[in-house]
Design an enzyme around this catalytic site. Structure first.
Site, PDB file in Angstrom:
ATOM      1  N   SER A  85      45.360   8.326  20.405  1.00  0.00           N
ATOM      2  CA  SER A  85      44.691   9.335  21.221  1.00  0.00           C
ATOM      3  C   SER A  85      43.718  10.146  20.348  1.00  0.00           C
ATOM      4  O   SER A  85      42.814   9.576  19.757  1.00  0.00           O
ATOM      5  CB  SER A  85      45.745  10.206  21.918  1.00  0.00           C
ATOM      6  OG  SER A  85      45.200  10.856  23.036  1.00  0.00           O
ATOM      7  N   HIS A 235      50.136   6.089  28.357  1.00  0.00           N
ATOM      8  CA  HIS A 235      49.366   6.608  27.222  1.00  0.00           C
ATOM      9  C   HIS A 235      50.233   6.734  25.966  1.00  0.00           C
ATOM     10  O   HIS A 235      49.747   6.576  24.856  1.00  0.00           O
ATOM     11  CB  HIS A 235      48.768   7.966  27.608  1.00  0.00           C
ATOM     12  CG  HIS A 235      47.862   8.539  26.567  1.00  0.00           C
ATOM     13  ND1 HIS A 235      46.770   7.845  26.057  1.00  0.00           N
ATOM     14  CD2 HIS A 235      47.881   9.741  25.918  1.00  0.00           C
ATOM     15  CE1 HIS A 235      46.164   8.611  25.151  1.00  0.00           C
ATOM     16  NE2 HIS A 235      46.815   9.759  25.049  1.00  0.00           N
TER      17      HIS A 235
END
Length: 254
Positions: A85, A235
């Protein structure tokens, strides 16, 4: 100022960069597994996170300089780099600026594009915690639950709680700076940037951060990019399906 890190194992240097609001602890289990497979693993706390220093400057340029300084002070040459990320964006910017320092690059669930701010509920929940009331962990969990209904997300955020010198709970990360600089986290890789080394983009099957429609833009910057999809994961792919994540990344690193 030096970044805090946890170092495990011996062998080829492998640096791991956590995501926004995370810290090196998030990678402890996987870090140990890499260290058992011929790597000297450096799990870093990026500035304003974990046990690393706090600073009013919170940009990718500053974070890349921190990582480069860390490599220099630890005499690390030809590193492999895993970034998740926000840490993945740091890794991309590092690769573009310091290609000669890199062996392999792994980007976990983030693309090269601009991401508009989307952490508003999380930041609101964190800002709503009233530490002056000397809350317990359960109180903090309860106070965040209306804005962050997902229990695993709250558990992730609460990993950054610690007891200060007054034995009261507070967050390790620099929330005031995040409030001011949140726009910087979504920054795109600049037009014309290029890194021509071996690169693996790993995405969670249930995550929308990288879509197949983004692949061409990614290859513009990373011509050697390969793509792997981790099933049964969103994610937080390295936490939701660590075995598949480890298998894919180790194969690439080896």
């Amino acid at each position: 100022m030096e970044l805090y890190s946890k170092i495990e194992g011996h062998g080829k240097p492998l640096l791991i960069l956590h995501g926004f609001l995370g810290m090196s602890d998030n990678w402890k289990t996987l870090g140990t597994r890499y260290s058992e497979n011929g790597f000297e693993v450096h799990m870093l706390d990026l500035r304003n996170h974990g046990r690393s220093f706090h600073s009013d400057e919170f940009t990718y340029e500053a974070m890349v300089a921190d990582v480069a300084g860390y490599c220099e002070s630890h005499n690390l040459d030809k590193i492999s780099l895993i970034g998740h990320s926000m840490g993945g964006k740091v890794a991309m910017f590092f690769a573009i600026e310091h290609p000669e320092k890199l062996d392999k690059l792994i980007i976990a669930d983030i693309g090269v594009k601009y991401y508009r701010p989307h952490h508003q509920d999380i930041l609101a929940a964190l800002n709503a915690v009233d530490f002056s009331a000397k809350p317990s962990r359960d109180d903090i969990d309860e106070s965040m639950s209306s804005l962050v209904p997902d229990a695993s997300t709250r558990q992730f955020l609460m990993k950054s709680l610690y007891r200060n010198q007054s034995k009261e709970l507070e967050f390790r990360f620099n929330l005031p700076v995040f409030n001011k600089e949140i726009d910087n986290v979504g920054k795109a890789v600049p037009d014309g940037a290029k890194y021509d080394g071996p690169t693996l983009f790993v995405k969670g099957a249930n995550s929308a951060y990288i879509k197949e429609s983004h692949y061409d833009d990614i290859r513009e910057v990373f011509p050697q990019a390969q793509f792997a999809i981790i099933q049964n994961a969103g994610h937080w792919l390295h936490a939701e399906n660590p075995d598949d994540f480890f298998a894919e990344t180790l194969t690439f690193l080896k």
